[in-house]
Design an enzyme around this catalytic site. Structure first.
Site, PDB file in Angstrom:
ATOM      1  N   THR A  28      -6.049  10.460  -3.441  1.00  0.00           N
ATOM      2  CA  THR A  28      -5.740   9.498  -4.495  1.00  0.00           C
ATOM      3  C   THR A  28      -7.045   8.877  -4.964  1.00  0.00           C
ATOM      4  OG1 THR A  28      -3.641   9.025  -3.396  1.00  0.00           O
ATOM      5  CG2 THR A  28      -4.323   7.528  -5.141  1.00  0.00           C
ATOM      6  N   LYS A 140      -5.805  13.995   5.126  1.00  0.00           N
ATOM      7  CA  LYS A 140      -4.711  13.316   4.431  1.00  0.00           C
ATOM      8  C   LYS A 140      -3.642  14.351   4.104  1.00  0.00           C
ATOM      9  CE  LYS A 140      -4.468   9.261   1.500  1.00  0.00           C
ATOM     10  NZ  LYS A 140      -5.190   8.407   0.537  1.00  0.00           N
ATOM     11  N   GLU A 173      -6.144   1.984  11.983  1.00  0.00           N
ATOM     12  CA  GLU A 173      -6.376   1.762  10.556  1.00  0.00           C
ATOM     13  C   GLU A 173      -5.334   0.783  10.044  1.00  0.00           C
ATOM     14  OE1 GLU A 173      -5.945   5.691   8.920  1.00  0.00           O
ATOM     15  OE2 GLU A 173      -3.820   5.841   9.466  1.00  0.00           O
TER      16      GLU A 173
END
Length: 265
Positions: A28, A140, A173
């Site tokens: 993204t 990802k 995270e």
């Protein structure tokens, strides 16, 4: 607007392996002034994801051109790229998958990021923990059910982001961002060799910090490590860096490192 394999359409084959198994990866990116910010880094992320997942025959030159074309339609926004293994195979077998699917979509830039850079954000420790899987850690990939559950729980707290641990209770995270904390001239971020995403902005900060005299260390740490932190921040390619003003009941006011690097991210 959505493009699939270079064509403006919003329908995908039901037997695409991205739908069937989450068999693919994504990135993204932020659109700034009609271009893709950190374009080379986003392409490198996709290439690494495909290498790790053994997805071959991606038309990389076409993909780059499609990303630039899509970004040129907006001055500011969000560009998402999904690569799947395509259609084919039977069951889990990928035999017969010859052509990966390229999906590009656009969205508005989250306006609240501008405000959060001024006010800081609050993190709430998530009860949803990430499974440890070194085979997929760092990339990802399309299997984001853990993040969906984290986000669902986060929306019940009033916090803007989640502090996420793995199943061993170690810091990893946030729901959609990487985590850093500072103590004096030392900067720390969780190791992601068991779980988590090696974000583009995370990589950039690790390269940038030593230029300002900060020692960087990737660590396996319990949440108690944050009790000694002077400053906490989170980052991703869209934010790109946000100061943290509170984690659960602990507050943070120091923004020394944030102010140093925010103009370089």
């Amino acid at each position: 607007m959505v493009w699939i394999n270079g064509e403006a359409r919003d329908s995908l084959a039901a037997n695409d392996r991205g739908v069937q198994f989450g068999d693919g990866c994504f990135t993204t990116a932020r659109i700034r002034d009609g271009g893709v910010a950190w374009l080379a880094a986003h392409l490198a992320r996709l290439q690494e994801g495909c290498r790790r997942l053994a997805i071959a025959n991606v038309a990389w030159q076409k993909l780059e051109q499609e990303m630039q074309m899509a970004a040129s339609t907006r001055q500011e926004g969000v560009l998402k790229v999904i690569l799947t293994r395509g259609s084919g195979g039977r069951g889990y077998s990928s035999a017969g998958c010859q052509q990966p699917t390229r999906i590009i979509s656009l969205a508005d830039y989250p306006a609240h990021y501008h405000q959060w850079r001024e006010t800081g954000i609050r993190l709430a420790t998530s009860p949803v923990r990430l499974a440890i899987n070194p085979l997929l850690a760092g990339i990802k990939h399309l299997n984001r059910l853990e993040q969906v559950l984290i986000r669902t729980q986060l929306e019940q707290t009033g916090a803007q982001e989640a502090l996420v641990l793995d199943t061993n209770g170690k810091l990893v995270e946030c729901c959609a961002a990487n985590l850093f904390w500072r103590k004096e001239k030392s900067l720390f971020t969780p190791r992601i060799d068991g779980a988590g995403v090696n974000g583009i902005m995370r990589q950039h900060i690790l390269r940038l910090a030593p230029q300002y005299g900060f020692r960087c260390e990737e660590v396996s740490a319990d949440p108690t490590a944050l009790a000694e932190a002077e400053e906490v921040l989170v980052c991703n390619a869209l934010m790109p860096v946000l100061p943290v003003c509170q984690i659960d009941e602990q507050r943070f006011t120091d923004r020394q490192f944030f102010h140093l690097i925010s103009s370089h991210c």
